[in-house]
Scaffold this motif. Structure first.
Motif, short mmCIF file in Angstrom:
data_model
loop_
_atom_site.label_atom_id
_atom_site.label_comp_id
_atom_site.label_asym_id
_atom_site.label_seq_id
_atom_site.Cartn_x
_atom_site.Cartn_y
_atom_site.Cartn_z
N HIS A 128 71.26 51.03 100.83
CA HIS A 128 71.58 52.43 101.24
C HIS A 128 72.61 52.89 100.35
CE1 HIS A 128 71.14 56.21 103.22
NE2 HIS A 128 72.50 56.08 103.76
N GLU A 129 72.32 54.05 99.50
CA GLU A 129 73.47 54.61 98.69
C GLU A 129 74.44 55.39 99.60
OE1 GLU A 129 74.45 53.43 95.56
OE2 GLU A 129 72.32 52.40 95.54
N VAL A 130 75.82 55.18 99.52
CA VAL A 130 76.63 56.16 100.24
C VAL A 130 77.80 56.62 99.42
CG1 VAL A 130 78.37 55.70 102.23
CG2 VAL A 130 76.31 54.20 102.35
N GLU A 131 78.22 57.93 100.08
CA GLU A 131 79.16 58.43 99.20
C GLU A 131 79.93 59.13 100.19
OE1 GLU A 131 79.58 62.72 96.97
OE2 GLU A 131 78.17 61.50 96.36
N GLU A 132 81.52 58.96 100.10
CA GLU A 132 82.44 59.35 101.22
C GLU A 132 83.69 60.09 100.44
OE1 GLU A 132 84.64 57.68 105.22
OE2 GLU A 132 84.91 56.43 103.49
N LYS A 136 82.07 56.00 95.90
CA LYS A 136 80.59 55.61 96.15
C LYS A 136 80.30 54.17 96.25
CE LYS A 136 78.94 59.57 93.35
NZ LYS A 136 78.43 59.90 92.12
N ARG A 158 77.62 50.89 98.51
CA ARG A 158 76.13 50.59 98.99
C ARG A 158 76.27 49.96 100.45
NH1 ARG A 158 72.55 47.72 94.75
NH2 ARG A 158 73.83 46.05 95.71
N ASP A 159 75.85 50.49 101.54
CA ASP A 159 75.52 49.82 102.58
C ASP A 159 74.18 48.55 102.23
OD1 ASP A 159 77.51 50.79 103.84
OD2 ASP A 159 76.20 52.19 104.87
N GLY A 167 78.44 50.75 107.26
CA GLY A 167 79.53 51.86 107.59
C GLY A 167 80.90 50.89 107.51
N GLU A 213 68.21 56.19 109.12
CA GLU A 213 68.89 55.75 107.53
C GLU A 213 67.41 55.24 107.18
OE1 GLU A 213 71.21 56.91 106.25
OE2 GLU A 213 72.60 57.59 107.90
N TYR A 248 66.64 52.34 104.04
CA TYR A 248 66.99 51.51 102.98
C TYR A 248 66.10 50.95 101.96
CZ TYR A 248 70.98 51.29 106.32
OH TYR A 248 71.82 51.39 107.38
#
Length: 357
Positions: free
Chosen positions: A281-285, A295, A297-298, A313, A351, A353
Motif C-alpha cells: 500500500h503506497e503511503v505519503e506523509e 513516500k 510502502r506499507d 504505519g 485500506e 493493499y
C-alpha cells in the motif's frame, strides 16, 4: 522524531554479509508465540530452526594506496570481498566503515552487494558497493524509504582501481531516478536558536567526480514546530540566501526521486523455503519525521507456513498467524482482525493493499 531518525540511522549502518541470520520466526521469542498461536488457530506447526554465527577474525587495515596498486580490475576485488564476507570480517579491505557493522531485523534483510555500471558514459564502468533492504524470504524491497544504499564507488584510471566515494557513518547515499546520486546528512546546528539540520545534496557523477547539481537544507527551530527550507546550487550546508516554501521543497524532492537498484549479493541470503504472498500500500506523509523521502510502502505478507508480517504505519512491525478469514497478533484472540481478498486486492479495514508477489 528527528532525534529518533538519527539514532535509527546510526544503529542501522550495516553488513548482512558478515553475519548470517536465523529465520525470521524460528530461534526467537516471537517464533515460539507464533508456533503456539498457529496450533491454537490453525492447527499447524512452524518451520524448522536455523542457526547463525558471526566470524570475528582480526586483520590490520590495508591502506588506500596499497589497494589502488593491488587491483587492476574489479573481479579480484569482488572475489576478495566475497571471501571476507564468508569469513565474517571486512576490516582488511578498503571499503566504507558502514559495511563493518551489522543489522538485524526479524522481518527484513539488508543485503550487501554490488553493481557495475558506467555512471557518466565515458566508456569506463564504475563499481558501486552498497546494500538492498528486502522482505524476508523475498527479493521485494522493504518498508524503509532507503531501500538501495550506496557505500562505495570505485573506478579504473589507467587500469588501476581507485576510490571515488567512501561514505561516512552519518551519511546516506542512494540513486535518484533522474540519474543523480543523492546524499543526506544530519548534523547539529551551530546556532542555539536552531535544532538539527538536514542537508540533502544532489550530485552528478562526471569524470570520476561527484559534482553538485543543487541541494536543499532544512532548519528546525528550537521550541517550535517551525521548519525553514533553503535551496542552493553551490553549497547547501552553508548557503541560506534562498529560502523556499515546503511546496517547492517537495517539487525538488520529486524531481530527483529515489531509484531502486538491485545489487548482486556477495553472499546468498538465508531463506527458509517459505513461499510469500506480499500485498503493498503506497503511503505519503508530510515532512514530519525528518526524512527527505516522504513516500514509502506499507506491506502485509502471508507466508505458506501460516505466519505473516504486518508492517503498517509508524508502529513496530508485527508477526501474526492467519487462516482464510482472519489474522491474529501475539497470543491474544481479541486482536484478531478479519480481512478480505478480491482478485489482487486485499482489504483490511478501510485500506486496500495490492498484490506484488
Amino acid at each position: 522524531m528527528k532525534k529518533s531518525f538519527i539514532v535509527a540511522l546510526m544503529m542501522t549502518t550495516f553488513l548482512t554479509g558478515c553475519q548470517t541470520e536465523a529465520s525470521a520466526i524460528n530461534g526467537s521469542k516471537a517464533s515460539d508465540r507464533i508456533a503456539e498461536d498457529a496450533v491454537d488457530i490453525i492447527g499447524s506447526d512452524g518451520s524448522s530452526d536455523l542457526s547463525s554465527e558471526i566470524g570475528m577474525a582480526a586483520e590490520e587495515d590495508a591502506s588506500d594506496d596499497a589497494d589502488e596498486q593491488k587491483y587492476g580490475s574489479y573481479e579480484q576485488f569482488i572475489d576478495d570481498i566475497r571471501y571476507c564476507v564468508e569469513k565474517g570480517d571486512l576490516k582488511g579491505l578498503d571499503v566504507s566503515s558502514n559495511a563493518y557493522n551489522s543489522y538485524m531485523s526479524e522481518v527484513e534483510d539488508l543485503r550487501y552487494g554490488y553493481v557495475i555500471e558506467d555512471l557518466d558514459g565515458d566508456g569506463v564502468k564504475e563499481l558501486i558497493i552498497g546494500a538492498n533492504k528486502c522482505i524476508k524470504d523475498t527479493d521485494i524491497s522493504g518498508k524503509d524509504r532507503y531501500h538501495t544504499l550506496i557505500f562505495d564507488i570505485f573506478t579504473l584510471q589507467e587500469s588501476v582501481m581507485v576510490h571515488v566515494l567512501k561514505t561516512e557513518d552519518d551519511e546516506i547515499y542512494y540513486f535518484g531516478t533522474d540519474g543523480t546520486i543523492i546524499k543526506e546528512d544530519s548534523r547539529a546546528a551551530m546556532m542555539p536558536s536552531k535544532s538539527i539540520l538536514e542537508v540533502v545534496t544532489f550530485y552528478r557523477y562526471n569524470e570520476d567526480n561527484l559534482e553538485i547539481v543543487e541541494g536543499i537544507r532544512d532548519e528546525y527551530i528550537v521550541n517550535s514546530d517551525r521548519i525553514r527550507y533553503f535551496y542552493s546550487d553551490e553549497n547547501p550546508y552553508w548557503d541560506t540566501s534562498n529560502q523556499i516554501s515546503y511546496e517547492k521543497w517537495k517539487e525538488i524532492v520529486d524531481n530527483h526521486g529515489n531509484q531502486y537498484v538491485k545489487f548482486t549479493d556477495f553472499s546468498e541470503p538465508r531463506r527458509t523455503g517459505r513461499k510469500a504472498k506480499v500485498y503493498v500500500h503506497e503511503v505519503e506523509e508530510d515532512y514530519r519525521d525528518s526524512r527527505m523521502q516522504y513516500k514509502w510502502r506499507d506491506y502485509i505478507v502471508f507466508y505458506s507456513d501460516n505466519s505473516g508480517i504486518y508492517n503498517v504505519g509508524n508502529g513496530e512491525n508485527q508477526w501474526f498467524v492467519w487462516n482464510e478469514e482472519r489474522i491474529q497478533y501475539d497470543n491474544d484472540p481479541s486482536r484478531a482482525v478479519k480481512y478480505f481478498v478480491e482478485g489482487d486486492v486485499l482489504k483490511l479495514g478501510d485500506e486496500e493493499y495490492i498484490l506484488e508477489q
